[in-house]
Enzyme design. Structure first.
Site, PDB file in Angstrom:
ATOM      1  N   ASP A  35       0.782  -0.991   0.142  1.00  0.00           N
ATOM      2  CA  ASP A  35       0.139   0.062   0.003  1.00  0.00           C
ATOM      3  C   ASP A  35       0.914   1.240   0.073  1.00  0.00           C
ATOM      4  OD1 ASP A  35      -2.196   2.023   0.912  1.00  0.00           O
ATOM      5  OD2 ASP A  35      -3.203   0.418   1.435  1.00  0.00           O
ATOM      6  N   THR A  87      -6.742   3.944  -2.081  1.00  0.00           N
ATOM      7  CA  THR A  87      -6.714   2.466  -1.663  1.00  0.00           C
ATOM      8  C   THR A  87      -7.690   1.556  -2.254  1.00  0.00           C
ATOM      9  OG1 THR A  87      -5.460   3.175   0.357  1.00  0.00           O
ATOM     10  CG2 THR A  87      -6.367   0.799   0.176  1.00  0.00           C
ATOM     11  N   ASN A 142     -12.351   5.956  -1.712  1.00  0.00           N
ATOM     12  CA  ASN A 142     -12.689   5.122  -0.564  1.00  0.00           C
ATOM     13  C   ASN A 142     -14.082   5.271   0.029  1.00  0.00           C
ATOM     14  OD1 ASN A 142     -10.118   4.076  -0.783  1.00  0.00           O
ATOM     15  ND2 ASN A 142      -9.062   5.610   0.822  1.00  0.00           N
ATOM     16  N   ASP A 149      -9.330  -3.757   5.731  1.00  0.00           N
ATOM     17  CA  ASP A 149     -10.624  -4.296   5.096  1.00  0.00           C
ATOM     18  C   ASP A 149     -10.219  -4.404   3.595  1.00  0.00           C
ATOM     19  OD1 ASP A 149     -11.984  -2.050   4.616  1.00  0.00           O
ATOM     20  OD2 ASP A 149     -12.926  -2.199   6.584  1.00  0.00           O
ATOM     21  N   ASP A 175       1.629   2.548   3.673  1.00  0.00           N
ATOM     22  CA  ASP A 175       0.872   3.719   3.580  1.00  0.00           C
ATOM     23  C   ASP A 175       0.551   4.483   4.896  1.00  0.00           C
ATOM     24  OD1 ASP A 175      -1.480   5.104   1.788  1.00  0.00           O
ATOM     25  OD2 ASP A 175      -2.456   4.330   3.623  1.00  0.00           O
ATOM     26  N   ASP A 201      -1.248  -0.248  -4.890  1.00  0.00           N
ATOM     27  CA  ASP A 201      -2.554   0.249  -4.972  1.00  0.00           C
ATOM     28  C   ASP A 201      -2.767   1.824  -5.409  1.00  0.00           C
ATOM     29  OD1 ASP A 201      -1.879   1.286  -2.489  1.00  0.00           O
ATOM     30  OD2 ASP A 201      -3.644   1.025  -1.636  1.00  0.00           O
ATOM     31  N   HIS A 242      -1.866  11.168  -0.944  1.00  0.00           N
ATOM     32  CA  HIS A 242      -1.859  10.834  -1.961  1.00  0.00           C
ATOM     33  C   HIS A 242      -3.146  11.017  -2.656  1.00  0.00           C
ATOM     34  CE1 HIS A 242      -3.875   7.220  -0.797  1.00  0.00           C
ATOM     35  NE2 HIS A 242      -3.167   7.326   0.324  1.00  0.00           N
TER      36      HIS A 242
HETATM   37 ZN   LIG Z   1      -3.524   2.795  -0.202  1.00  0.00          ZN
END
Ligand SMILES: [Zn+2]
Length: 588
Positions: free
Chosen positions: A47, A87, A108, A170, A301, A346, A493
């Site tokens: 990540d 993500t 997200n 998750d 991340d 990702d 990001h």
């Molecule tokens: Zn991410």
């Protein structure tokens, strides 16, 4: 040119005219031909591992990342090609082979237009969480993912194949396990690895694959609470103090703001321990069928957000991740049936602007926090409104009325258009569009290079009707969209720029010869490529391109029908590059 050695030139010439089968010469250490199919496909998603970060540390890795980078097929120009580099959409591209627009995952979170409530990308209100509490993002499941995954395709023809995924998040696990996975586990504070429970299922049964692991981890953490300190002097040398707004950030280890497991390398070490546990307890890769294991490692991340990407924290994270992956890759190498591994990310990321500025990025700034207020004031005046018509939502802007509910009257479109015009005229804004304009723009040609996509095309690839925000905005490169809070988030990001879109893509299998490949590919190319290797048919709705990697007994990729782009028409041999070119040239 004169710097190229004669043997290298010879190799280059050979490779450019090589038939497909030659592109993958087994190394002299190879014990023999690979089996027809791999017994296990492992997808490792780190990540926030940008291409920049991967390349920065590449020649210093000695563990799993070294093995991947030196003996894998390394695509130096990998892309998450959409604009909203977050993500959930990023994970949704990797094993579905489709862009977020087709996966139905634009961001997200998004806003429910009827209620104004925020909806998590994998919300599944009918489910419960196995640990019996409402934590993290609430009840989740794969229902909102509108595409199927490699595991789903495999399972359709091979029902005994096992599909598992594990992550610190998750959405890292569920997007990789797909709709018919046997288990998607993620770490949750104070419990261990948890999962979702659908109606008719029991938490006990769903947790069975990780129950012993959780008991072991919790006992160990209780007996010996982890901490985080230096293992490398070169990381300690990156210590420093930074002024973030009115605060001072002390970049040091252990973190001055306190140790948190899920913002430390320990999270990835536990996630890889869980992946190994699944290998063992589920006999993955040892049952005569092909299994699928997804491993999404979230600590890079979390460390990036909390501490930036160029400090002592990320330095230590890179080395500990490399070491933990080394142990895991050793285990994978020993699987008798053969394994294929793909490593990617990702999305990318970048450092916090205050440190970037000091390193010469004069344009690195935080976005103007007053911008939205100014535009709201102008819109209120122009449309004679009593409430602010714009609010943040779904990683964009929503046009709302009282109670933050979607403004439904005819003024909505006029307000949205006026807001876009004001945004485009604002400093630091590179582009702004209403979602209607984004959705009305044509999808880019399927095989257009990800480097050639316009800003609007990047947004189009992630736009989902009813889920995307009313207005999408792109700020100039090196503009950080979070205000920056010590102990919270320093950097982020999510932009359409290549530091957030560029990700490593590496394919690896034991005993293959390392190669550098320079043609740009996308994360949507991973799933159709893996499908070919394991011998399952990818759906025709897949948007990525199958690449002939020559791994295992995989034959040529299925022929792709019409509209082949320039990229597609390049001879197959040209798509391959020479083993070790970058290493030799890069050796300087
Ligand atoms: Zn991410």
């Amino acid at each position: 040119m004169s710097r190229l050695s004669a043997p290298l030139l010879l190799t280059l010439a050979t490779c450019l005219i090589a038939p497909a089968a030659m592109a993958q010469t087994p190394s002299s250490a190879a014990p023999g031909p690979q089996p027809e199919r791999p017994s296990l496909v492992v997808t490792i998603v780190v990540d926030q591992l940008s291409s920049n970060l991967f390349n920065q540390y590449r020649d210093r890795f000695t563990g799993g990342l070294h093995a991947l980078a030196s003996t894998g097929l390394v695509y130096a120009n990998g892309f998450q090609q959409h604009a909203m580099t977050e993500t959930c959409p990023g994970h949704a591209t990797i094993l579905t082979g489709v862009n977020p627009a087709s996966a139905g995952i634009p961001a997200n979170d998004w806003i429910d237009r009827a209620t104004g409530a925020e909806v998590y990308c994998l919300a599944a209100p009918q489910n419960t969480l196995a640990h019996g509490r409402i934590t993290d993002n609430g009840p989740v499941g794969p229902d909102q993912l509108l595409a199927t995954t490699l595991g789903d395709w495999l399972k359709a023809g091979s029902p005994t194949s096992r599909i598992f995924a594990v992550s610190g998040k998750d959405r890292g696990a569920i997007n990789l396990a797909g709709h018919h996975g046997d288990g998607a586990f993620w770490m949750t504070d104070g419990f261990g690895f948890t999962t979702y429970v659908e109606p008719g299922q029991t938490a006990e049964a769903k947790l069975a694959p990780v129950a012993a692991l959780n008991a072991r981890i919790n006992a160990r953490l209780a007996a010996s609470p982890p901490t985080w300190t230096y293992t490398r002097a070169e990381c300690r040398a990156l210590e420093g103090d930074w002024t973030i707004g009115t605060q001072t950030f002390h970049a040091t280890l252990p973190p001055a703001t306190g140790f948190k497991l899920d913002t430390s390398p320990v999270l990835d070490e536990l996630t890889l321990e869980a992946a190994t546990e699944l290998l063992d307890t589920q006999s993955l890769g040892r049952r005569g069928v092909t299994d699928v294991l997804g491993v999404s490692l979230s600590a890079t991340d979390r460390v990036g957000h909390a501490f930036g990407t160029q400090g002592p924290e990320m330095c230590e994270q890179m080395y500990r991740l490399d070491a933990a992956l080394g142990v895991f890759m050793d285990r994978l190498s020993q699987l008798p049936g053969g394994v294929v591994v793909v490593l990617t990310a990702d999305h990318g990321g970048s450092d916090f602007p205050e440190r970037m500025h000091e390193r010469g990025y004069d344009d690195a700034v935080r976005g103007d926090p007053a911008l939205l207020g100014r535009i709201n004031t102008a819109l209120r005046d122009r449309f004679n409104l009593t409430v602010d018509p714009l609010s943040y939502g779904g990683s964009g802007l929503m046009v709302v009325g009282a109670g933050n509910v979607e403004l439904a009257d005819r003024r909505r479109d006029q307000i949205a258009a006026a807001a876009v015009a004001l945004l485009r005229a604002a400093p630091n804004v590179a582009g702004a569009w209403t979602i209607e304009d984004v959705l009305a723009s044509p999808l880019p040609p399927r095989n257009l290079s990800p480097q050639e996509l316009t800003l609007l095309q990047r947004h189009r690839l992630g736009a989902v009707e009813g889920r995307s925000p009313d207005i999408v905005v792109a700020q100039w490169p090196n503009t950080t969209t979070v205000p920056g809070r010590v102990g919270g988030t320093l950097s982020t990001h999510g932009t359409p720029w290549d530091y957030d879109r560029g990700v490593p893509i590496v394919f690896w299998s034991p005993n293959i010869q390392g190669q550098e490949r320079f043609f740009p590919i996308r994360t949507i190319d991973i799933a159709p490529t893996l499908a070919n290797i394991v011998g399952v048919e990818a759906p025709t709705t897949v948007e990525g391109r199958c690449m002939d990697l020559g791994l295992f007994g995989a034959g040529d990729c299925p022929v792709v029908a019409p509209a082949a782009s320039a990229v597609e028409r390049r001879p197959a041999a040209l798509q391959r590059t020479v083993s070790g070119i970058a290493r030799r040239l890069g050796a300087r």
